[in-house]
Design a protein around this motif. Structure first.
Motif, PDB file in Angstrom:
ATOM      1  N   LYS A  70      62.416  61.625  18.456  1.00  0.00           N
ATOM      2  CA  LYS A  70      61.564  60.777  19.300  1.00  0.00           C
ATOM      3  C   LYS A  70      60.340  60.338  18.500  1.00  0.00           C
ATOM      4  O   LYS A  70      59.724  61.133  17.799  1.00  0.00           O
ATOM      5  N   LYS A  71      59.970  59.060  18.652  1.00  0.00           N
ATOM      6  CA  LYS A  71      58.809  58.563  17.914  1.00  0.00           C
ATOM      7  C   LYS A  71      57.542  58.801  18.735  1.00  0.00           C
ATOM      8  O   LYS A  71      57.470  58.372  19.889  1.00  0.00           O
ATOM      9  N   LEU A  72      56.563  59.431  18.113  1.00  0.00           N
ATOM     10  CA  LEU A  72      55.313  59.732  18.817  1.00  0.00           C
ATOM     11  C   LEU A  72      54.135  59.034  18.160  1.00  0.00           C
ATOM     12  O   LEU A  72      54.136  58.802  16.942  1.00  0.00           O
ATOM     13  N   GLY A  73      53.145  58.723  18.954  1.00  0.00           N
ATOM     14  CA  GLY A  73      51.894  58.158  18.444  1.00  0.00           C
ATOM     15  C   GLY A  73      50.729  58.897  19.072  1.00  0.00           C
ATOM     16  O   GLY A  73      50.763  59.227  20.262  1.00  0.00           O
ATOM     17  N   ALA A  95      53.945  62.191  13.617  1.00  0.00           N
ATOM     18  CA  ALA A  95      53.361  61.219  14.559  1.00  0.00           C
ATOM     19  C   ALA A  95      52.497  60.222  13.795  1.00  0.00           C
ATOM     20  O   ALA A  95      51.812  60.577  12.830  1.00  0.00           O
ATOM     21  N   LYS A  96      52.537  58.963  14.243  1.00  0.00           N
ATOM     22  CA  LYS A  96      51.623  57.951  13.683  1.00  0.00           C
ATOM     23  C   LYS A  96      50.304  58.021  14.466  1.00  0.00           C
ATOM     24  O   LYS A  96      50.289  58.435  15.629  1.00  0.00           O
ATOM     25  N   ASP A 121      55.369  49.504  15.917  1.00  0.00           N
ATOM     26  CA  ASP A 121      56.487  49.627  16.864  1.00  0.00           C
ATOM     27  C   ASP A 121      56.029  50.267  18.176  1.00  0.00           C
ATOM     28  O   ASP A 121      56.620  51.236  18.660  1.00  0.00           O
ATOM     29  N   GLU A 124      58.401  51.333  21.119  1.00  0.00           N
ATOM     30  CA  GLU A 124      59.383  52.411  20.940  1.00  0.00           C
ATOM     31  C   GLU A 124      58.751  53.806  20.953  1.00  0.00           C
ATOM     32  O   GLU A 124      59.460  54.797  20.863  1.00  0.00           O
ATOM     33  N   ARG A 125      57.430  53.879  20.961  1.00  0.00           N
ATOM     34  CA  ARG A 125      56.769  55.192  20.823  1.00  0.00           C
ATOM     35  C   ARG A 125      56.276  55.745  22.141  1.00  0.00           C
ATOM     36  O   ARG A 125      55.896  54.978  23.025  1.00  0.00           O
ATOM     37  N   GLU A 126      56.222  57.062  22.198  1.00  0.00           N
ATOM     38  CA  GLU A 126      55.472  57.698  23.274  1.00  0.00           C
ATOM     39  C   GLU A 126      54.081  58.005  22.720  1.00  0.00           C
ATOM     40  O   GLU A 126      53.970  58.572  21.618  1.00  0.00           O
ATOM     41  N   PHE A 127      53.044  57.644  23.460  1.00  0.00           N
ATOM     42  CA  PHE A 127      51.676  57.819  22.975  1.00  0.00           C
ATOM     43  C   PHE A 127      50.941  58.940  23.705  1.00  0.00           C
ATOM     44  O   PHE A 127      51.119  59.128  24.906  1.00  0.00           O
TER      45      PHE A 127
END
Ligand code: URA
Length: 209
Positions: A70-73, A95-96, A121, A124-127
């Protein structure tokens, strides 16, 4: 409806006591905010999806689990939110990190955006938005709006200490956002400080006054 979670783990509550204490100096304050952020990140990542993988242990084959990419921010609200970033990255180093900054318009007293930089992106991320003090909720709500207007679909808000007024504002304006707190305090005073709170989080983190 989003969740409001007060993370009452004894380690979080113990460290928060020292964070609140007026006798705690800048170095220790910064270290404690870092540690509590890591402990809170443990809880905020509880619902990350897993996928099953096949591995070999020294004993035999086994099915086991890994986080399923999963992509996280992480988005600190300038400036006090910066104090929570490293603690979170210890647990989710991939995480970014975005940044958002607001100043208060002297006439309307409303937050005005002066800086927003997010990963490209966004959709597509959960922040996870970081703001140690959820006081009136003005800048946290503005930060959520700033992310939504750029396409963010999944947002959580993580704060150390909140006033009921701030929690109400977020739940009314952004009912889908989950709020993670180390403490929900009594009130706001006439100067906008959370009571009993911990004072000005930015000043205590950075040694300014
Ligand atoms: N911001 C802070 O740093 N402290 C408060 O008590 C309220 C807002």
């Amino acid at each position: 409806m989003g969740k409001i979670l007060v993370l009452d783990h004894p380690l979080i509550q113990h460290k928060l006591t020292f964070i609140r204490n007026v006798e705690t100096g800048t170095k220790e304050f910064r270290e404690l905010v870092d540690e509590v952020s890591t402990l809170m990140a443990f809880e905020i990542t509880r619902d990350l999806p897993l996928r099953e993988v096949q591995i070999n242990t020294p004993v035999r084959e086994a099915k086991s689990f890994v986080i399923s990419g999963k992509k996280l921010g992480v988005v600190p609200i300038l400036r006090a939110g910066l104090g929570m970033v490293e603690g979170i990255l210890k647990l989710i180093p991939a995480a970014k990190v975005g940044h958002v900054g607001f100043y208060r318009d002297p006439e309307t007293l409303k937050p005005v955006e002066y800086y927003v930089k997010l990963p490209s992106d966004v959709e597509e991320r959960e922040f996870i938005i970081l703001d140690p003090m959820l006081a009136t909720g003005g800048s946290a709500s503005a930060a959520i709006k700033a992310l939504k207007s750029r396409g963010a679909k999944q947002i959580k808000l993580m704060c150390l200490v909140a006033a009921p007024e701030g929690v109400s504002k977020i739940t009314v304006e952004h009912p889908e956002v989950d709020i993670y707190l180390a403490a929900l305090d009594e009130s706001l005073n006439e100067k906008g400080y959370i009571v009993p709170g911990l004072g000005d989080a930015g000043d205590r983190l950075f040694g300014t006054k």
